[in-house]
Design a protein around this motif. Structure first.
Motif, short mmCIF file in Angstrom:
data_model
loop_
_atom_site.label_atom_id
_atom_site.label_comp_id
_atom_site.label_asym_id
_atom_site.label_seq_id
_atom_site.Cartn_x
_atom_site.Cartn_y
_atom_site.Cartn_z
N LEU A 98 12.10 -13.46 -8.86
CA LEU A 98 11.33 -12.26 -8.58
C LEU A 98 10.51 -12.36 -7.30
O LEU A 98 9.83 -11.41 -6.92
CB LEU A 98 10.38 -11.95 -9.75
CG LEU A 98 11.05 -11.66 -11.09
CD1 LEU A 98 10.00 -11.40 -12.16
CD2 LEU A 98 12.00 -10.47 -10.98
N GLY A 99 10.54 -13.52 -6.65
CA GLY A 99 9.79 -13.67 -5.41
C GLY A 99 8.40 -14.21 -5.65
O GLY A 99 8.12 -14.93 -6.62
N GLU A 100 7.51 -13.86 -4.75
CA GLU A 100 6.13 -14.35 -4.79
C GLU A 100 5.27 -13.45 -5.66
O GLU A 100 5.18 -12.25 -5.43
CB GLU A 100 5.58 -14.40 -3.37
CG GLU A 100 4.17 -14.92 -3.27
CD GLU A 100 3.73 -15.06 -1.83
OE1 GLU A 100 2.69 -14.49 -1.47
OE2 GLU A 100 4.43 -15.74 -1.06
N ASP A 113 13.27 -2.92 -6.92
CA ASP A 113 14.56 -3.32 -6.37
C ASP A 113 14.34 -4.46 -5.38
O ASP A 113 13.42 -4.41 -4.57
CB ASP A 113 15.25 -2.16 -5.66
CG ASP A 113 15.91 -1.21 -6.63
OD1 ASP A 113 17.00 -1.54 -7.14
OD2 ASP A 113 15.33 -0.13 -6.90
N ILE A 114 15.20 -5.46 -5.46
CA ILE A 114 15.15 -6.61 -4.55
C ILE A 114 16.54 -6.77 -3.94
O ILE A 114 17.54 -6.82 -4.66
CB ILE A 114 14.74 -7.89 -5.28
CG1 ILE A 114 13.31 -7.75 -5.85
CG2 ILE A 114 14.82 -9.10 -4.35
CD1 ILE A 114 12.90 -8.91 -6.74
N ASP A 143 14.30 -8.65 0.97
CA ASP A 143 13.12 -7.79 0.90
C ASP A 143 13.14 -7.03 -0.41
O ASP A 143 14.18 -6.90 -1.07
CB ASP A 143 13.05 -6.82 2.09
CG ASP A 143 14.20 -5.84 2.09
OD1 ASP A 143 14.17 -4.90 1.30
OD2 ASP A 143 15.15 -6.03 2.88
N GLY A 144 11.98 -6.53 -0.79
CA GLY A 144 11.85 -5.76 -2.03
C GLY A 144 10.62 -6.17 -2.80
O GLY A 144 9.84 -7.03 -2.38
N ASP A 145 10.43 -5.57 -3.95
CA ASP A 145 9.26 -5.86 -4.77
C ASP A 145 9.44 -5.35 -6.18
O ASP A 145 10.35 -4.58 -6.47
CB ASP A 145 8.00 -5.24 -4.14
CG ASP A 145 8.24 -3.82 -3.68
OD1 ASP A 145 8.69 -3.00 -4.48
OD2 ASP A 145 7.99 -3.55 -2.48
N VAL A 146 8.56 -5.80 -7.06
CA VAL A 146 8.49 -5.33 -8.44
C VAL A 146 7.08 -4.80 -8.66
O VAL A 146 6.10 -5.47 -8.32
CB VAL A 146 8.81 -6.46 -9.44
CG1 VAL A 146 8.66 -5.96 -10.87
CG2 VAL A 146 10.21 -7.01 -9.21
#
Length: 448
Positions: free
Chosen positions: A40-42, A196-197, A166-169
């Motif tokens: 999910l990233g950072e 969306d990522i 790139d993207g985010d939740v």
């Protein structure tokens, strides 16, 4: 008339802010970090600017003048016939350093976006409702590497690799808090996650000359589409509660569960003609962790001090998810523990001669571990925070908040250098505003 004016004010504010926030979340400006390459990233630091300026503490915080996003039990403290609205934006500077081939490579990137939109209002006596829209995690990275082996140069050509993401939740949270007896409150909240990522990677073979044309290439694209509903429960108990001192102990439990993102994958190859080599859609067995958090918060008319401990069960929920990094090592999830301590000092809220004595000065520290391991190595992270709250009126609750955060993730040592881990230093500057905290919107005035 008073009610109509209040509704109109709130409607105008939301009409201006929510479209901007939606645009910001669909852009890729919440993070720029190689540590966001997987999953999910950072993860973003939760809470309004007031709590983030105190190291992120807030599990035990109860305040009638500001919103606490960390514990739904705190919603019960909202004053009757009042309404509290909070909005915050955040700018970030990322400085990344990596030791490779005997050299230290450095990059820097800057981002800016909204951090939170929240409001809190009473539903009944000792019952309050809270709503918030905040970023949960962010992905943003762009890297390039060129193969330097003489054998590959001589037999194949110049091989270049590129990775981008790139993207985010986003988390939408709606909760209710209820003070069942004086000093004891419970709360529950629904949390909806969506986002969306996009991740892309490309391998290109170039001619063996500087600036040579591309001979062949292969590109892969992965899109994570997320839409899930989860829940949180909270508790707050105040064994000491009087006009001079308040001591509150709090706890929360997030149930976690399967996020089950839909992953669409495609691979294309091209030389003269580009063609799709592979494409499919699967469900990734990725779970949000179960989280247990406990905290204590002590306040007097001048000082507030808090401490939190947060445990997240990432490893137990995602033990089967192991990704292979470009450097040849495994990336896996691990359970995390985070410690937070913060303090706020207000010299004199009612001082009519000195503006600076009415300001609230905040500081805090946070220390924990990153939720992924790289080649079996843990990555520690810490941050120091500072902030100030500037009231808009004497003895008022509406305020403008300013905050800064300086943090670091990873470090340079012999083992980390062998797999090329990045040492990341970041600086954040935030602005927040709490509005209408002292305005009793629904009281009919005796005189116009």
């Amino acid at each position: 008339m008073q009610v109509k004016r209040a509704v109109v004010k709130l409607g105008l504010v939301l009409a201006m802010i929510i479209p901007c926030a939606a645009w910001g979340q669909s852009s890729s400006t919440n993070a720029f970090s190689p540590y966001s390459m997987y999953g999910l990233g950072e993860l973003q630091t939760p809470g309004t600017l007031r709590t983030r300026s105190m190291g992120g503490v807030g599990i035990g915080m109860r305040s009638t003048s500001s919103i606490n996003l960390l514990n739904p039990a705190s919603y019960s403290v909202v004053r009757p016939k009042s309404f509290v609205f909070d909005f915050g934006v955040e700018g970030q500077c990322f400085y990344n350093a990596q030791k490779y081939g005997g050299q230290t490579l450095k990059t820097s990137n800057y981002t800016f976006n909204f951090h939170d939109i929240a409001f809190q209002m009473p539903l009944a006596r000792r019952v309050g409702l809270g709503f918030s829209l905040t970023p949960y995690s962010s992905v943003g990275y762009r890297m390039k590497h060129e193969e330097t082996s003489d054998d590959i140069w001589g037999n194949i050509g110049r091989v270049q690799y590129q990775w981008e993401g790139d993207g985010d939740v986003t988390e939408v949270k709606l909760g209710v808090g209820w003070e069942i007896i004086p000093g004891l409150s419970i709360g529950a909240a629904l949390q909806y996650y969506w986002g969306d990522i996009d991740r892309t990677y490309k391998t290109a073979i170039l001619e063996n000359i500087v600036g040579g044309d591309q001979i062949a290439s292969a590109s892969g694209v992965e899109n994570y589409s997320i839409s899930r509903l989860k829940g949180q429960f909270g508790l707050q108990w105040s064994p000491i509660y009087n006009r001079r001192r308040i001591l509150t102990i709090g706890a929360t439990y997030d149930i976690g569960g399967n996020l089950n993102p839909k992953v669409t994958k495609s691979v294309t190859t091209g030389d003269v003609i580009t063609s799709v080599a592979k494409g499919d859609t699967v469900r990734l067995d990725l779970k949000l962790p179960r989280q247990i958090a406990v905290g204590i918060y002590y306040t007097t008319p001048k000082i507030a001090v808090g401490a939190d401990y947060v445990y997240q069960n990432w490893r137990g929920s995602n033990s089967r998810i192991v990704e292979r990094a470009a450097g040849g090592f495994d990336v896996a999830y691990r359970n995390t523990s985070t410690f937070k301590v913060g303090v706020e000092y207000t010299p004199n809220r009612g001082d009519i001669r000195s503006v600076l004595k009415r300001w609230s000065y905040r500081a805090g520290v946070r220390y924990g571990t990153f939720n992924q391991t790289f080649g079996g190595l843990n990555v520690n992270e810490y941050a120091v925070t500072l902030g100030v709250g500037i009231p808009l009126r004497i003895m008022g609750s509406s305020a403008i908040d300013l905050g800064v955060e300086l943090g670091q993730r990873g470090s340079f040592d012999r083992i980390n250098e062998q797999i090329g881990l990045v040492k990341q230093t970041y600086f954040k500057f935030s602005i927040g505003i709490t509005m209408f905290g002292e305005d009793y919107w629904f009281v009919r005035p005796k005189y116009d």
